[in-house]
Design a protein around this motif. Structure first.
Motif, PDB file in Angstrom:
ATOM      1  N   ASP A   1      80.597  46.893 -11.326  1.00 54.79           N
ATOM      2  CA  ASP A   1      79.938  48.201 -11.330  1.00 54.79           C
ATOM      3  C   ASP A   1      78.544  48.112 -10.719  1.00 54.79           C
ATOM      4  O   ASP A   1      78.140  48.974  -9.952  1.00 54.79           O
ATOM      5  CB  ASP A   1      79.819  48.750 -12.754  1.00 54.79           C
ATOM      6  CG  ASP A   1      81.143  49.287 -13.272  1.00 54.79           C
ATOM      7  OD1 ASP A   1      81.985  49.683 -12.442  1.00 54.79           O
ATOM      8  OD2 ASP A   1      81.327  49.311 -14.495  1.00 54.79           O
ATOM      9  N   HIS A   2      77.847  47.055 -11.085  1.00 50.97           N
ATOM     10  CA  HIS A   2      76.499  46.904 -10.545  1.00 50.97           C
ATOM     11  C   HIS A   2      76.542  46.763  -9.025  1.00 50.97           C
ATOM     12  O   HIS A   2      75.832  47.461  -8.312  1.00 50.97           O
ATOM     13  CB  HIS A   2      75.786  45.710 -11.179  1.00 50.97           C
ATOM     14  CG  HIS A   2      74.428  45.503 -10.592  1.00 50.97           C
ATOM     15  ND1 HIS A   2      73.314  46.164 -11.049  1.00 50.97           N
ATOM     16  CD2 HIS A   2      74.027  44.774  -9.523  1.00 50.97           C
ATOM     17  CE1 HIS A   2      72.277  45.840 -10.288  1.00 50.97           C
ATOM     18  NE2 HIS A   2      72.682  44.989  -9.359  1.00 50.97           N
ATOM     19  N   LEU A   3      77.392  45.873  -8.536  1.00 44.39           N
ATOM     20  CA  LEU A   3      77.461  45.595  -7.096  1.00 44.39           C
ATOM     21  C   LEU A   3      77.817  46.821  -6.274  1.00 44.39           C
ATOM     22  O   LEU A   3      77.281  47.035  -5.188  1.00 44.39           O
ATOM     23  CB  LEU A   3      78.534  44.536  -6.819  1.00 44.39           C
ATOM     24  CG  LEU A   3      78.141  43.077  -6.954  1.00 44.39           C
ATOM     25  CD1 LEU A   3      79.391  42.221  -6.840  1.00 44.39           C
ATOM     26  CD2 LEU A   3      77.131  42.680  -5.892  1.00 44.39           C
TER      27      LEU A   3
ATOM     28  N   ILE B   1      75.497  50.596  -8.903  1.00 41.50           N
ATOM     29  CA  ILE B   1      74.231  50.673  -9.626  1.00 41.50           C
ATOM     30  C   ILE B   1      73.099  49.941  -8.900  1.00 41.50           C
ATOM     31  O   ILE B   1      71.954  50.378  -8.937  1.00 41.50           O
ATOM     32  CB  ILE B   1      74.412  50.118 -11.067  1.00 41.50           C
ATOM     33  CG1 ILE B   1      75.447  50.979 -11.805  1.00 41.50           C
ATOM     34  CG2 ILE B   1      73.091  50.118 -11.824  1.00 41.50           C
ATOM     35  CD1 ILE B   1      76.039  50.305 -13.034  1.00 41.50           C
ATOM     36  N   SER B   2      73.417  48.860  -8.234  1.00 35.08           N
ATOM     37  CA  SER B   2      72.396  48.070  -7.536  1.00 35.08           C
ATOM     38  C   SER B   2      71.567  48.949  -6.600  1.00 35.08           C
ATOM     39  O   SER B   2      72.111  49.835  -5.927  1.00 35.08           O
ATOM     40  CB  SER B   2      73.086  46.966  -6.718  1.00 35.08           C
ATOM     41  OG  SER B   2      72.129  46.203  -6.034  1.00 35.08           O
ATOM     42  N   VAL B   3      70.275  48.705  -6.534  1.00 34.03           N
ATOM     43  CA  VAL B   3      69.430  49.488  -5.616  1.00 34.03           C
ATOM     44  C   VAL B   3      69.936  49.344  -4.186  1.00 34.03           C
ATOM     45  O   VAL B   3      69.839  50.275  -3.390  1.00 34.03           O
ATOM     46  CB  VAL B   3      67.930  49.095  -5.689  1.00 34.03           C
ATOM     47  CG1 VAL B   3      67.322  49.571  -6.996  1.00 34.03           C
ATOM     48  CG2 VAL B   3      67.722  47.611  -5.497  1.00 34.03           C
TER      49      VAL B   3
ATOM     50  N   ASP C   1      72.693  36.445 -11.280  1.00 33.05           N
ATOM     51  CA  ASP C   1      71.986  37.556 -10.649  1.00 33.05           C
ATOM     52  C   ASP C   1      72.821  38.210  -9.550  1.00 33.05           C
ATOM     53  O   ASP C   1      73.582  37.557  -8.857  1.00 33.05           O
ATOM     54  CB  ASP C   1      70.668  37.066 -10.029  1.00 33.05           C
ATOM     55  CG  ASP C   1      69.553  37.013 -11.063  1.00 33.05           C
ATOM     56  OD1 ASP C   1      69.815  37.354 -12.226  1.00 33.05           O
ATOM     57  OD2 ASP C   1      68.439  36.618 -10.690  1.00 33.05           O
ATOM     58  N   CYS C   2      72.601  39.501  -9.400  1.00 34.52           N
ATOM     59  CA  CYS C   2      73.242  40.255  -8.331  1.00 34.52           C
ATOM     60  C   CYS C   2      72.860  39.654  -6.976  1.00 34.52           C
ATOM     61  O   CYS C   2      71.677  39.447  -6.701  1.00 34.52           O
ATOM     62  CB  CYS C   2      72.788  41.714  -8.406  1.00 34.52           C
ATOM     63  SG  CYS C   2      73.265  42.704  -6.989  1.00 34.52           S
ATOM     64  N   ALA C   3      73.870  39.388  -6.147  1.00 37.18           N
ATOM     65  CA  ALA C   3      73.611  38.797  -4.835  1.00 37.18           C
ATOM     66  C   ALA C   3      72.942  39.793  -3.894  1.00 37.18           C
ATOM     67  O   ALA C   3      72.364  39.408  -2.888  1.00 37.18           O
ATOM     68  CB  ALA C   3      74.918  38.304  -4.226  1.00 37.18           C
ATOM     69  N   LEU C   4      73.003  41.082  -4.224  1.00 36.02           N
ATOM     70  CA  LEU C   4      72.447  42.098  -3.329  1.00 36.02           C
ATOM     71  C   LEU C   4      70.984  42.397  -3.631  1.00 36.02           C
ATOM     72  O   LEU C   4      70.197  42.627  -2.723  1.00 36.02           O
ATOM     73  CB  LEU C   4      73.268  43.388  -3.413  1.00 36.02           C
ATOM     74  CG  LEU C   4      74.750  43.270  -3.023  1.00 36.02           C
ATOM     75  CD1 LEU C   4      75.456  44.610  -3.181  1.00 36.02           C
ATOM     76  CD2 LEU C   4      74.914  42.754  -1.610  1.00 36.02           C
ATOM     77  N   CYS C   5      70.600  42.435  -4.911  1.00 40.70           N
ATOM     78  CA  CYS C   5      69.218  42.808  -5.233  1.00 40.70           C
ATOM     79  C   CYS C   5      68.471  41.741  -6.037  1.00 40.70           C
ATOM     80  O   CYS C   5      67.251  41.818  -6.168  1.00 40.70           O
ATOM     81  CB  CYS C   5      69.181  44.140  -5.985  1.00 40.70           C
ATOM     82  SG  CYS C   5      69.799  44.027  -7.686  1.00 40.70           S
ATOM     83  N   SER C   6      69.171  40.772  -6.570  1.00 39.59           N
ATOM     84  CA  SER C   6      68.573  39.693  -7.389  1.00 39.59           C
ATOM     85  C   SER C   6      67.777  40.204  -8.581  1.00 39.59           C
ATOM     86  O   SER C   6      66.914  39.509  -9.106  1.00 39.59           O
ATOM     87  CB  SER C   6      67.647  38.801  -6.540  1.00 39.59           C
ATOM     88  OG  SER C   6      68.288  38.372  -5.398  1.00 39.59           O
TER      89      SER C   6
HETATM   90 ZN   LIG Z   1      71.942  44.458  -7.538  1.00 38.48          ZN
END
Ligand SMILES: [Zn+2]
Length: 137
Positions: free
Chosen positions: A27-29, A32-34, A15-20
């Motif tokens: 790219d997500h980090l 794209i991540s909220v 999972d993304c550490a920023l938004c889970s």
């Molecule tokens: Zn994220």
């Protein structure tokens, strides 16, 4: 957005550490991540570039290329630098969460990006200063 499930140092493997919310990728980090979107919005809006932050992208490269194409030519180098600098600050935030169990808000990360850009400008990096100088006018 944060669902209130705070698990410092115990994030699910992928999972993304920023938004889970979604799988983590570069790219997500960085785009794209909220979390990344809100940080970018807070950096770009004061520069009069809020519309760039609101563009939907599927990759940091796609967002970068379509955003810079919309900028006046003399601002593009500064935007390139800002993008690298911002991605680096988002990556550092990710590492703080994963390795130190410390989380900042998108607002704080946005101000870190601005502080870093200011340091680069004061160190004589002209393209970034041009981006901020343009916003002041
Ligand atoms: Zn994220």
């Amino acid at each position: 957005m944060d669902d209130g499930d705070e698990r410092p140092g115990l994030q699910d493997e992928d999972d993304c550490a920023l938004c889970s919310q979604e799988p983590e990728s570069a790219d997500h980090l960085t785009e794209i991540s909220v979390f990344a979107r809100e940080a970018w919005f807070r950096v770009l809006a004061p520069l009069g570039l809020a519309q760039l932050a609101l563009q939907q992208g599927t990759s940091i490269t796609g967002w970068w290329l379509s955003s810079r194409a919309r900028l006046r030519a003399q601002l593009r180098k500064g935007f390139d630098s800002l993008l690298i600098l911002g991605a680096w600050c988002l990556w550092k935030e990710r590492n703080r969460r994963v390795f130190d169990g410390i989380s900042q808000t998108p607002v704080v990360v946005a101000s870190m990006i601005e502080e870093e850009a200011d340091k680069w400008s004061q160190a004589g990096y002209p393209s970034l200063a041009e981006l901020w100088g343009w916003a002041m006018n």
